[in-house]
Design an enzyme around this catalytic site. Sequence first.
Site, PDB file in Angstrom:
ATOM      1  N   GLU A 459     -21.249 -29.412  -2.584  1.00 29.74           N
ATOM      2  CA  GLU A 459     -21.864 -30.166  -3.620  1.00 29.74           C
ATOM      3  C   GLU A 459     -23.206 -29.620  -4.247  1.00 29.74           C
ATOM      4  O   GLU A 459     -23.624 -30.399  -4.554  1.00 29.74           O
ATOM      5  CB  GLU A 459     -21.789 -31.653  -3.592  1.00 29.74           C
ATOM      6  CG  GLU A 459     -20.327 -32.417  -3.405  1.00 29.74           C
ATOM      7  CD  GLU A 459     -19.436 -32.034  -4.670  1.00 29.74           C
ATOM      8  OE1 GLU A 459     -20.119 -31.781  -5.768  1.00 29.74           O
ATOM      9  OE2 GLU A 459     -18.333 -32.154  -4.459  1.00 29.74           O
ATOM     10  N   GLY A 460     -23.691 -28.470  -3.692  1.00 30.99           N
ATOM     11  CA  GLY A 460     -24.755 -27.863  -4.189  1.00 30.99           C
ATOM     12  C   GLY A 460     -25.728 -27.949  -2.932  1.00 30.99           C
ATOM     13  O   GLY A 460     -25.993 -29.101  -2.274  1.00 30.99           O
TER      14      GLY A 460
END
Length: 607
Positions: A459-460
């Site tokens: 998620e980053g």
Amino acid sequence: MPMRKTLDFLLTDWLHAQDLTQRPRFAEHSAETFSAVLDTCEKIAAEKFAPFNRLSDTQEPQFDGERVHLPEPTRVAVQAYAESGMLAAAQDFEAGGMQLPCVIEMAANAFFSKASVAMGAYAMLTSGNAGLLMAHGTPLQREVFAKTEFSGRWFGTMCLSEPQAGSSLSDILTRATPDGEGFAADPLGARYRLRGNKMWISAGEHELSENIVHLVLAKIPDEQGRLTPGARGISLFIVPKHLVDTQAQLTGERNDVALAGLNHKLGFRGTSNCLLNFGEGKFTPGGQSGAIGYLVGQPGEGLKCMFHMMNEARIGVGLGAVMLGFAGYEASLDYARQRPQGRPMGVAGKDPSQPQRPIIEHADVKRMLLAQKSYVEGGLALALYCAHLIDEQHTGTPEAAQAAGQLLEVLIPVVKSWPSEWCVEANSLAIQVLGGYGYTRDFPVEQYWRDNRLNMIHEGTHGIQGLDLLGRKVVMNGGQALQALAGRMQATVARALEDESLAGLGRALAAALAEVGSATQKAWSTGEPEATLANATPYLQAFGHLVLAWLWLDVANSLGARSDDFAQGKRAAARYFFAYELPKIGAWLAVVARREPLCREMQADWF
């Protein structure tokens, strides 16, 4: 155990989540129904998930060339979750949901992350998938796909990354071409044939449900067969593992989606993680190769649709990291209370005839436990605060909704990254408290660390969150979001200054806020993004510590005159964070403020 009591305090005494029942969307609920949801989820997590967390780790998914095998308790657990109604917890009553506030939904899901984050991932991914379709799908797509997922009959995934394009989604190569002349007439959506490869797909293949609904990012080529460069050309498609009709029934035909292999991970092993091939020709729906996919939204709006759910997804990642940290904290706290070793300092302590004392009596063990407590309880406050802002954004007054949106802009990179870094550190400290035992599989703390290490990546990554924070969030709209956050912090400081016992912490927070503001201005003083953003990650670390110090002070403010052990523990954790953690921001901000060029100028050959 500490977690539920802390959770109830943060929801009720700090955030006053019960006041949300005064709003029309949540009017059918009460403090009692919120508590009942938490009780139910706590019970399911304790009975169906936690006892099998180790099993899901040691018996990781296996692929025999045809099927992916998972331990039977995983199926039982996810079905119990589905039967609880939590898959549709925040959805409208008309959609079969419970219309719960986001903050209550997140709090309830925290129990599953703590009990077995890998087993719980199948349900969490499904809920996110279906929620996206409820927001961006056609009415029929919502009926056929989203609502069937909410029922637990089908599960869902998100297929973003590719082998050659991890975080760089603009470089994806999966293509979607119209499926014949009548492609736009399919009632399930404009029908395309997808061909390409997707990597790191959690829950991409299993037999826990009747079907798997993949949400796939792909590019639609132009008339010359060229893909639009960058992110503008990315579209989103529903690609079911088994083809279905408009009544949500399987047609009996397998879609052209094939498992190429499983990724074998450090932790998080209970969730299958897959390389999926779309359109390789192993299956031929309609007599030809190419995975059939149905367009969601408009062509070229794939990332816009996907980012609709990104805020809640990143809060969920941060909360998952918190709960793994909490699990390790509770395990090491219990061990430290029982493990006798060593004696008091001084002459008497050298007498071997004297009884040893529990290691929790040693100052350094208290330091490690206090650090864990400050990280996990502070991280829990951060995640719940951001979830509460989601509720403000959706159901508050126009002014409150606008303010919540501004705060979320700067807090989302923090809520994803800060727990992912510091609750992993909490897990490391839990191993240290147990000593050699902590390094063995006889105790669960080593698994918590392995499971948690993923959260700094998906998620980053940290680097991406830092670029987002310093490169976009703190400077957008003339710095309005940063100013809004500073206003909240200043209000907390003002309240603390009225309490002699907290005034010193208030002054320290005010000084730290000024230091971050000054470093932000100096970082951007030349207007050169490359020089500024070379130190975005240290900036993210300093900013995160500032936010956590603020939340700890705000929590301490809310304790009032309470003097019981619970309140004293919270104050001690706040004091620890200010004494041991907040001073670290000076070193992080120093390289930011002077735009330290070392990492930017380092040559690859010098390594």
